[in-house]
Design a protein around this motif. Sequence first.
Motif, PDB file in Angstrom:
ATOM      1  N   CYS A  41     -50.130 -44.894   8.363  1.00 56.77           N
ATOM      2  CA  CYS A  41     -49.759 -43.604   7.770  1.00 56.77           C
ATOM      3  C   CYS A  41     -49.783 -43.664   6.247  1.00 56.77           C
ATOM      4  CB  CYS A  41     -48.357 -43.197   8.243  1.00 56.77           C
ATOM      5  SG  CYS A  41     -48.270 -42.818   9.998  1.00 56.77           S
ATOM      6  N   ARG A  42     -49.943 -42.512   5.635  1.00 60.95           N
ATOM      7  CA  ARG A  42     -49.947 -42.395   4.173  1.00 60.95           C
ATOM      8  C   ARG A  42     -48.596 -42.838   3.608  1.00 60.95           C
ATOM      9  NH1 ARG A  42     -54.394 -39.802   2.353  1.00 60.95           N
ATOM     10  NH2 ARG A  42     -55.545 -38.469   3.816  1.00 60.95           N
ATOM     11  N   GLU A  90     -58.982 -43.798   7.537  1.00 63.17           N
ATOM     12  CA  GLU A  90     -58.134 -42.826   6.843  1.00 63.17           C
ATOM     13  C   GLU A  90     -56.712 -42.931   7.376  1.00 63.17           C
ATOM     14  OE1 GLU A  90     -57.750 -37.983   5.987  1.00 63.17           O
ATOM     15  OE2 GLU A  90     -59.382 -38.770   7.248  1.00 63.17           O
ATOM     16  N   GLN A  91     -55.734 -42.961   6.482  1.00 60.29           N
ATOM     17  CA  GLN A  91     -54.336 -42.980   6.899  1.00 60.29           C
ATOM     18  C   GLN A  91     -53.904 -41.575   7.317  1.00 60.29           C
ATOM     19  OE1 GLN A  91     -52.735 -44.848   3.252  1.00 60.29           O
ATOM     20  NE2 GLN A  91     -51.911 -46.434   4.585  1.00 60.29           N
ATOM     21  N   ASP A 143     -51.363 -38.283   7.966  1.00 59.89           N
ATOM     22  CA  ASP A 143     -50.298 -37.539   7.276  1.00 59.89           C
ATOM     23  C   ASP A 143     -49.022 -37.517   8.102  1.00 59.89           C
ATOM     24  OD1 ASP A 143     -51.704 -36.279   4.825  1.00 59.89           O
ATOM     25  OD2 ASP A 143     -53.071 -35.861   6.491  1.00 59.89           O
TER      26      ASP A 143
END
Length: 253
Positions: free
Chosen positions: A85-86, A30-31, A33
């Motif tokens: 990161c997102r 998961e990237q 926030d």
Amino acid sequence: MTGGILQDITIGNCRLILGDCREVLPLLDEQADMLFCDVAYKLTSGGGAHQSMGGIFAKDRYDNSGLLMEVPAWEELGGPFLRACRPDADAYIMTNDKNLFRAGMAFEGAGWKFHNLLVWNKIRATRNQWYMKNLEFTIYLWKGKAAPINDCGSMQLFTLNAKKETEHPTEKPVDLIDQYIRNSSNQGDLVLDPMMGSGAALVAAMQSGRRSVGIEINPKWFKVAVERVARAVEARGGDATPRFAVGQQEAVT
């Protein structure tokens, strides 16, 4: 375990990984926030101060080589941090004055954009022949679409004479990191610290209702971070029982 992940433990909403962030970051599912990192950097070596120094710079702990821990090149970090990161995310990268310009160029060269320079006034000063050192710096960056911070009344200068919570030589105060996290993320968001040290960023994230992932290469400080996060989760009434990754021995070495 997978790739460069040597240990993988979850406590509450905090995931702690033992390994080299350069190997671990591509493996995350998961990237983030937002990202906070007090990057391990080389300190000033040499000099001819005649006064004896204490603390992390005491002669029995520091050999004046500039190295307190394993230090990667700044140019190795900007790209992996960006990809972890997102598409729209903020990053806070801490450094000292000697590394400020190289760090900024390395991260901007990797694709990060510069927002602001933030300053922590530690009040306590380190002896120096060319002005005593009482400041540390945070490069505030973003990628994708820039978003305003949640508290636009926050100022560049953060003043805090912080009490140390662990023996980590470059520990940063939870209250400082808490301000960054609350300004650049929302409850439930994922905060990433690729070099978590004693786990201060994970504690700050947990206390503000964020999820977190911390990576640490040194087994000693990884163990300290695990114990510290467990105490913090328990203090807030959470379940501090460590949950180990599948197939992993239930021990922190």
